[in-house]
Scaffold this motif. Structure first.
Motif, PDB file in Angstrom:
ATOM      1  N   ASN A   1     -10.725   2.920  -4.765  1.00 22.16           N
ATOM      2  CA  ASN A   1     -10.524   3.431  -3.137  1.00 22.16           C
ATOM      3  C   ASN A   1     -11.221   4.833  -3.526  1.00 22.16           C
ATOM      4  O   ASN A   1     -11.143   6.011  -2.528  1.00 22.16           O
TER       5      ASN A   1
ATOM      6  N   ARG B   1       0.912  -1.057   0.229  1.00 21.23           N
ATOM      7  CA  ARG B   1      -0.087  -0.031   0.046  1.00 21.23           C
ATOM      8  C   ARG B   1       0.876   0.999   0.547  1.00 21.23           C
ATOM      9  O   ARG B   1       2.220   0.843  -0.385  1.00 21.23           O
ATOM     10  N   SER B   2       0.472   2.507   1.063  1.00 20.77           N
ATOM     11  CA  SER B   2       1.453   4.228   0.888  1.00 20.77           C
ATOM     12  C   SER B   2       2.528   3.350   1.327  1.00 20.77           C
ATOM     13  O   SER B   2       3.508   4.345   1.128  1.00 20.77           O
TER      14      SER B   2
ATOM     15  N   ALA C   1      -7.986   6.053   1.608  1.00 22.00           N
ATOM     16  CA  ALA C   1      -9.119   5.274   1.415  1.00 22.00           C
ATOM     17  C   ALA C   1      -9.159   3.899   2.543  1.00 22.00           C
ATOM     18  O   ALA C   1      -8.889   2.896   1.765  1.00 22.00           O
TER      19      ALA C   1
ATOM     20  N   ARG D   1      -1.759  13.850  -2.145  1.00 17.65           N
ATOM     21  CA  ARG D   1      -0.636  13.090  -2.074  1.00 17.65           C
ATOM     22  C   ARG D   1       0.439  14.444  -1.320  1.00 17.65           C
ATOM     23  O   ARG D   1      -0.170  15.696  -1.481  1.00 17.65           O
TER      24      ARG D   1
ATOM     25  N   GLN E   1     -10.956  -0.996   1.227  1.00 21.08           N
ATOM     26  CA  GLN E   1      -9.332  -1.671   1.160  1.00 21.08           C
ATOM     27  C   GLN E   1     -10.079  -3.480   0.331  1.00 21.08           C
ATOM     28  O   GLN E   1      -9.100  -3.726   0.255  1.00 21.08           O
TER      29      GLN E   1
ATOM     30  N   ARG F   1      -0.068  -2.377  -6.524  1.00 21.91           N
ATOM     31  CA  ARG F   1       0.165  -0.962  -5.251  1.00 21.91           C
ATOM     32  C   ARG F   1      -1.605  -1.207  -5.339  1.00 21.91           C
ATOM     33  O   ARG F   1      -2.684  -1.271  -6.199  1.00 21.91           O
ATOM     34  N   ALA F   2      -2.014  -2.041  -3.770  1.00 18.24           N
ATOM     35  CA  ALA F   2      -3.362  -1.771  -2.910  1.00 18.24           C
ATOM     36  C   ALA F   2      -3.360  -0.621  -3.413  1.00 18.24           C
ATOM     37  O   ALA F   2      -3.889   0.056  -1.839  1.00 18.24           O
ATOM     38  N   GLY F   3      -3.964   0.372  -4.220  1.00 12.15           N
ATOM     39  CA  GLY F   3      -4.561   1.767  -3.788  1.00 12.15           C
ATOM     40  C   GLY F   3      -3.990   2.378  -5.700  1.00 12.15           C
ATOM     41  O   GLY F   3      -3.682   1.355  -6.815  1.00 12.15           O
ATOM     42  N   VAL F   4      -4.572   3.595  -5.788  1.00 12.21           N
ATOM     43  CA  VAL F   4      -4.006   4.739  -7.131  1.00 12.21           C
ATOM     44  C   VAL F   4      -2.919   4.974  -6.809  1.00 12.21           C
ATOM     45  O   VAL F   4      -2.130   4.903  -7.769  1.00 12.21           O
ATOM     46  N   GLY F   5      -1.948   6.243  -6.359  1.00 10.43           N
ATOM     47  CA  GLY F   5      -0.160   6.413  -6.392  1.00 10.43           C
ATOM     48  C   GLY F   5       0.218   5.507  -6.699  1.00 10.43           C
ATOM     49  O   GLY F   5       0.868   4.742  -5.610  1.00 10.43           O
TER      50      GLY F   5
ATOM     51  N   HIS G   1      -3.096  10.089   6.585  1.00 11.15           N
ATOM     52  CA  HIS G   1      -3.259   9.377   5.486  1.00 11.15           C
ATOM     53  C   HIS G   1      -4.609   7.999   5.787  1.00 11.15           C
ATOM     54  O   HIS G   1      -4.335   6.733   5.215  1.00 11.15           O
TER      55      HIS G   1
HETATM   56  O1  LIG Z   1      -2.749   2.790   0.931  1.00 10.81           O
HETATM   57  C1  LIG Z   1      -3.404   3.440   1.356  1.00 10.81           C
HETATM   58  O2  LIG Z   1      -3.937   2.946   2.227  1.00 10.81           O
HETATM   59  C2  LIG Z   1      -3.635   4.886   0.652  1.00 10.81           C
HETATM   60  C3  LIG Z   1      -3.725   4.458  -0.510  1.00 10.81           C
HETATM   61  C4  LIG Z   1      -3.806   6.117  -1.210  1.00 10.81           C
HETATM   62  O3  LIG Z   1      -2.698   6.928  -1.255  1.00 10.81           O
HETATM   63  C5  LIG Z   1      -3.902   5.578  -2.379  1.00 10.81           C
HETATM   64  O4  LIG Z   1      -3.196   6.407  -3.298  1.00 10.81           O
HETATM   65  O5  LIG Z   1      -5.013   4.873  -3.419  1.00 10.81           O
END
Ligand SMILES: O=C(O)CC[C@@H](O)C(=O)O
Ligand SMILES: NC(=O)c1ccc[n+]([C@@H]2O[C@H](COP(=O)([O-])OP(=O)(O)OC[C@H]3O[C@@H](n4cnc5c(N)ncnc54)[C@H](O)[C@@H]3O)[C@@H](O)[C@H]2O)c1
Length: 526
Positions: free
Chosen positions: A96, A48-49, A281, A230, A287, A69-73, A278
């Protein structure tokens, strides 16, 4: 069994999917050095982040095929380095979205009504109603910076709350902004007019310190700033100063330049500042979404299937992939074939998309052609991720042409490779949607399916030559599965294409070229 390292806390739904195909080790809280020390054992990494996937980690990950990467960024992953090493980086672009948008909206309402500070004061035994008089968002102006997935949902809900909407996003059309009820303006105007500014941009050089001393100075003294995008998009020192001096009325931040947030002056500010760790998400729903989304992609890649949301395979989104898969196969096969025919160092590759195929997105088709072209030399080191980089580094000049008017079959693909040993071209089509046929070699018409081992000759079309090649192969115990001759004119030049059951034994190619009438011979394995 492949091994997956999960180095941040991931929902069980994701772990269950991974466990179907791999040994899954969960080890959280690792520093980049600790991660680099153990990553060499793993085929996949899921994060994740909280995990930083540095250059050193990627270099140490000798077996890594995919980083999920379980998320976007993906700003915590050295994506260019992963790309160089042919490692697919995938994310969950939408899993998310709602969670992050709702967090930004919660921040906006909590700031307006001093929820966090009021809660603390009641728990501290106080009853200060006057001190916590808030403001309404109704009829106020919300400025959305970055009108992508999250920004759009924030805009939609903002509109439902009765807010006026401004948006700044240099990559969005005014039609899209209109659909969302937003007036598309420049950043300067948005900052001057908005009562609430909510940031929803990616982290990149252009957005670094987008909100700084100068931009804060033009905001209204009653304005409130929200950042659930971010860290680094806001200059936090400049923000703390602006808040102290009453240049703006409040700020709510979920993300920071350094995470976890260290000794920041923002922590000294009370009622007009809300800081969350943070959490954008962090909903149960998001999740499950991101864990499932990314684990499925890791599973697929480990099973040799393509990923849906690879951030470092340009143009290869799931829906594109489904439509293009047979064309990609065709392009890769022809690339492999023409690369082997050309031999030596290839200087240029021309790809001509003809008929229906010319109406598709060509970028993945070009990448597939390059992957095929380089696969004989680089074997499994080349893939969809690094094919373009590898080609560029070898100085291969790539030219694409399209001719949608050609009406043979459902479309054909012609590849021409020019190299140190000469120039060769091949053309192929798909029969019945997914069966590959090679229809042309060096402009000689043929109609053969590609097979594992093939032999091509260029020869004079004269009686007896086919028999001689057949006997020669027979004397070396090579079994011919099929044979076809293509010629333009009778008794002129011709090509012979043979599918053989085994690789050609050492030395036989030079024997073939000694047969009278044979001008050249090539062996190819696909
Ligand atoms: O992993 C996380 O909880 C943050 C995810 C979030 O920053 C994203 O970019 O998806
Ligand atoms: N806090 C969290 O936990 C959390 C959760 C999910 C996403 N995020 C972050 O939220 C941000 C937005 O995510 P998204 O899914 O909406 O992404 P998105 O790609 O859908 O939208 C980003 C938008 O920003 C725009 N943009 C790019 N450069 C810009 C610039 N210089 N100025 C203004 N606009 C610009 C793009 O055109 C795009 O429309 C990302 O940074 C993402 O990492 C944070």
């Amino acid at each position: 069994m492949p091994k997956v390292l999960v180095s941040d806390s991931i929902d069980q739904a994701g772990l269950d999917i991974l466990s179907q195909v791999a040994q899954v080790d969960v080890k959280t809280g690792l520093s980049p050095d600790e991660l680099a020390a153990i990553i060499s054992d793993y085929d996949a990494l899921m994060i994740r982040s909280g995990t930083r996937v540095t250059k050193a980690v990627i270099e140490a990950g000798k077996q890594l095929k995919i980083i999920g990467r379980a998320g976007v960024g993906v700003d915590n992953v050295d994506v260019p380095m992963a790309t160089r090493r042919g490692i697919v980086v995938v994310n969950s672009p939408e899993g998310n979205t709602i969670a992050a948008a709702e967090h930004a909206l919660a921040m906006m309402l909590a700031l307006s009504r001093h929820i966090a500070a009021a809660d603390q004061s009641v728990k501290a035994g106080q009853w200060n109603r006057k001190q916590f008089t808030g403001v309404e968002v109704y009829k106020k102006t919300l400025g959305v910076v970055g009108l992508g997935k999250i920004g759009s949902h924030v805009a939609n809900v903002g509109r439902a709350l009765g807010m006026n909407l401004l948006a700044y996003d240099p990559f969005i059309s005014s039609e899209r902004a209109d659909q969302l009820g937003c007036r598309l303006v420049d950043l300067d105007l948005l900052l001057r007019e908005a009562d609430y500014v909510s940031l929803h941009v990616p982290k990149m050089p252009e957005t670094m310190h987008l909100i700084n001393e100068q931009t804060l100075a033009i905001m209204k003294p009653t304005a409130r700033l929200i950042n659930c995008s971010r860290g680094g998009v806001i200059d936090e020192i400049a923000l703390a100063n602006a808040l102290k001096q009453g240049q703006i009325a409040g700020a709510a931040l979920d993300v920071y330049e350094e995470e976890p947030l260290g000794n920041s002056p923002l922590k000294q500010l009370d009622k007009n500042v809300i800081l969350t760790p943070h959490l954008g998400a962090s909903t149960e729903e998001a999740q499950v979404n991101v864990a499932t989304d990314v684990a499925e992609q890791i599973r697929d890649v480990l099973l040799g299937l393509p990923a849906r949301s690879a951030v470092n395979i340009p143009g290869l989104r799931a829906e594109v992939l489904d439509k293009l898969r047979p064309y990609l196969q065709l392009s890769e096969t022809l690339g492999n074939l023409v690369g082997q025919l050309a031999g030596g160092r290839v200087e240029s590759l021309s790809v001509r998309l003809q008929g229906d195929i010319a109406n598709h997105d060509s970028q993945p088709i070009m990448i597939a052609a390059l992957k095929g072209l380089l696969s004989h030399a680089l074997q499994e080191r080349v893939n969809y991720v690094n094919a373009s980089i590898e080609a560029k580094e070898r100085g291969i000049h790539v030219v694409e042409t399209r001719d949608a008017a050609v009406k043979d079959y459902t479309g054909s693909l012609q590849l021409m490779a020019k190299g140190s040993l000469g120039e060769h071209s091949v053309t192929g089509v798909l029969l019945g949607g997914d069966e590959i046929r090679i229809t042309d070699i060096d402009e000689f018409p043929i109609n053969v399916p590609p097979t594992r081992y093939m032999l091509f000759t260029l020869h004079r079309d004269m009686p007896g030559i086919i028999g001689k090649i057949g006997s020669l192969l027979g004397s070396f115990n090579v079994n011919i599965a099929s044979m076809q001759v293509g010629r333009k004119i009778v008794r002129g030049d011709a090509v012979m294409v043979l599918s053989i059951d085994d690789p050609l034994p050492e030395g036989i190619l030079s024997e073939i070229t000694k047969v009278p009438g044979i001008r050249d011979a090539y062996t190819v394995s696909l």
